[in-house]
Design a protein around this motif. Structure first.
Motif, PDB file in Angstrom:
ATOM      1  N   GLU A 134      62.173  54.253  29.486  1.00 37.75           N
ATOM      2  CA  GLU A 134      60.919  54.014  28.764  1.00 37.75           C
ATOM      3  C   GLU A 134      59.759  54.356  29.688  1.00 37.75           C
ATOM      4  O   GLU A 134      59.770  54.031  30.879  1.00 37.75           O
ATOM      5  CB  GLU A 134      60.831  52.551  28.340  1.00 37.75           C
ATOM      6  CG  GLU A 134      59.613  52.212  27.513  1.00 37.75           C
ATOM      7  CD  GLU A 134      59.583  50.731  27.148  1.00 37.75           C
ATOM      8  OE1 GLU A 134      58.922  49.962  27.884  1.00 37.75           O
ATOM      9  OE2 GLU A 134      60.250  50.356  26.155  1.00 37.75           O
TER      10      GLU A 134
ATOM     11  N   GLN B  99      54.707  56.079  26.233  1.00 35.19           N
ATOM     12  CA  GLN B  99      55.705  57.102  25.861  1.00 35.19           C
ATOM     13  C   GLN B  99      55.286  58.496  26.325  1.00 35.19           C
ATOM     14  O   GLN B  99      55.520  59.495  25.646  1.00 35.19           O
ATOM     15  CB  GLN B  99      55.935  57.106  24.340  1.00 35.19           C
ATOM     16  CG  GLN B  99      56.652  55.852  23.843  1.00 35.19           C
ATOM     17  CD  GLN B  99      56.976  55.943  22.365  1.00 35.19           C
ATOM     18  OE1 GLN B  99      56.081  56.081  21.524  1.00 35.19           O
ATOM     19  NE2 GLN B  99      58.256  55.865  22.043  1.00 35.19           N
TER      20      GLN B  99
ATOM     21  N   SER C  72      59.737  60.663  24.370  1.00 36.13           N
ATOM     22  CA  SER C  72      58.579  60.702  25.264  1.00 36.13           C
ATOM     23  C   SER C  72      57.913  62.074  25.211  1.00 36.13           C
ATOM     24  O   SER C  72      58.593  63.105  25.090  1.00 36.13           O
ATOM     25  CB  SER C  72      59.010  60.409  26.710  1.00 36.13           C
ATOM     26  OG  SER C  72      59.594  59.138  26.806  1.00 36.13           O
TER      27      SER C  72
END
Length: 464
Positions: A304, A308, A355
């Motif tokens: 994570e 993002q 992402s």
């Protein structure tokens, strides 16, 4: 291998006939020719031509075949003519096959017969090997060898020929394959370095290195194993050299893990058991970057990034400035040249996390091709970051790019990089990220950024 002929089983007349031919050198060439024919056809047949005959050779041939060969430099003798001459001589009753066996001291067998014997011998070896691995993964591999369905069948046959048909050497290789398949580290849910695994299996830590015969064998076994488990290790035209590393990693073997690592900052990671990776969490809390080896990365299930988003740069010095400035508030990654497997696996995790990637590289043919490869490989959202023609103008150095390297720019197909490629081609000099590192700092004072840079904070003798 041919069996030696037992002289005690031949008749005295056959031995006398063989001695007759031994006393006349020209018959050695003739009989060698018929032996080759026998091995090819499995019978005494065909025609043999004997060349460069001397007068003595002619006399010996005429004496046995009762035919005038006067003045000839070569003579062709058929199997039928040889048998007819034999029947009309004092050696009537001798069989041509038995004469060949007595003369050469070995049993005569055709290629098909020899091949059948070898196949039977190999089948017995496989059956014996199977009994040693009943109930294991390797048994299924041996079953496929018996059924000739495994690609390693061809490899073992090749090694058998190369060994001079030494069955003991190939037998040892077969049992090595059984040990390898049953000892792949993934069975114990762990990883092992290639050299350590090689030492465990063979006693030689370099046995499975590139270029070694057993190294090729190991790869075939790893490919068989992954296919058997239904794992699809995709080929990548962009990073073809990484496929072998992926296959090895799938069976729990690490290649070059020390240098195969990726530099990260601001990343959270979860292991395959669903737990947060405590080490990454600590570095993130401290705002420090960390170099993550492939062995660690291979155990991650997901990652994570803040907002993002992640910023990926080619060069370590620019990466250091960004890490020191952002202190984990933004995610950052250093590609450090051509992508290694660790970097590619990180891109896979970033795609899984949806992402957005911002990528910045050097302004030279190699740097642009790396950027284009990453853009083509990464299936998520990605933007080039400060890689415009204007950025290049500010980054230009005095280093000339050779014509050979400039030719590499012809492979740039990404429409967002074409203008930059044209500018580099026109100027003929390289541009570097380090020359414009201030533009990556989003308005942060360069001196303050350097003061916060981790490489500066931890320099010996510097007080901050």
């Amino acid at each position: 291998m041919k069996k030696r002929w037992n002289n005690g089983l031949s008749s005295s007349l056959t031995r006398e006939c063989a001695d007759y031919f031994r006393e006349r050198p020209v018959f050695d060439r003739l009989l060698r020719g018929f032996r080759e024919k026998y091995m090819s056809y499995g019978s005494f047949s065909g025609t043999v031509t004997v060349r460069n005959l001397s007068e003595e050779d002619i006399e010996d041939l005429e004496g046995f075949f009762q035919k005038n060969f006067h003045g000839q430099k070569s003579v062709s003798i058929s199997a039928a003519r040889f048998e007819k001459a034999l029947k009309n001589s004092r050696f009537d009753g001798c069989q041509p096959k038995e004469i060949l066996e007595q003369y050469f001291g070995e049993e005569m067998a055709g290629k098909k017969e020899l091949q059948k014997e070898e196949e039977q011998k190999w089948f017995l070896e496989l059956e014996h090997a199977k009994r040693s691995c009943i109930g294991t993964l390797a048994q299924q591999w041996v079953d496929e060898l018996i059924q000739k369905k495994s690609e390693t069948s061809l490899y073992l046959a090749k090694r058998y020929r190369e060994s001079g048909k030494n069955i003991e050497e190939v037998r040892a290789l077969l049992h090595l394959g059984i040990r390898i398949l049953n000892a792949f580290p993934y069975h114990q849910e762990k990883t092992e370095y290639l050299a350590v695994f090689a030492a465990m299996m063979t006693g030689n830590p370099h046995a499975f290195d590139d270029g070694m015969k057993d190294g090729q064998f190991l790869r075939l076994l790893a490919e068989w194993d992954t296919a058997h488990r239904g794992l699809n290790v995709e080929k990548s035209e962009l990073f073809p050299a990484l496929q072998k590393q992926r296959i090895y990693l799938a069976v729990g073997i690490l290649r070059d893990d020390v240098s195969n690592c990726v530099m990260l900052s601001g990343i959270r990671a979860w292991n395959r058991n669903g737990e947060v990776h405590a080490g990454m969490e600590g570095f993130r809390d401290e705002g420090d970057p960390v170099q993550v080896p492939l062995a660690v990365l291979a155990g991650w299930e997901r990652v994570e990034c803040p907002a993002q988003e992640i910023y990926i740069v080619e060069n370590p010095s620019v990466y250091a400035m960004l890490c020191g400035t952002w202190r984990g508030r933004k995610a950052c990654m250093c590609m450090n040249g051509q992508p290694r497997l660790s970097a590619v696996m990180m891109l896979d995790l970033l795609k899984k996390a949806e992402s957005k990637v911002y990528y910045a590289g050097d302004f030279d043919p190699e740097g642009m091709l790396i950027a284009q490869k990453i853009r083509h490989y990464y299936k998520g959202e990605m933007e080039y970051w400060h890689m415009s023609a204007k950025d290049y103008e500010k980054s230009r150095s005095q280093e000339r790019i050779s014509e050979r390297r400039l030719k590499m720019l012809d492979r740039i197909e990404d429409t967002e990089l074409v203008e930059l490629a044209d500018a580099i081609r026109k100027e003929g000099v390289a541009g570097y990220q380090e020359s414009i590192w201030e533009v990556y700092l989003d308005g942060v004072d360069p001196c303050e950024a350097y003061r916060k840079c981790f490489c500066s904070r931890y320099s010996v003798g510097v007080k901050l």
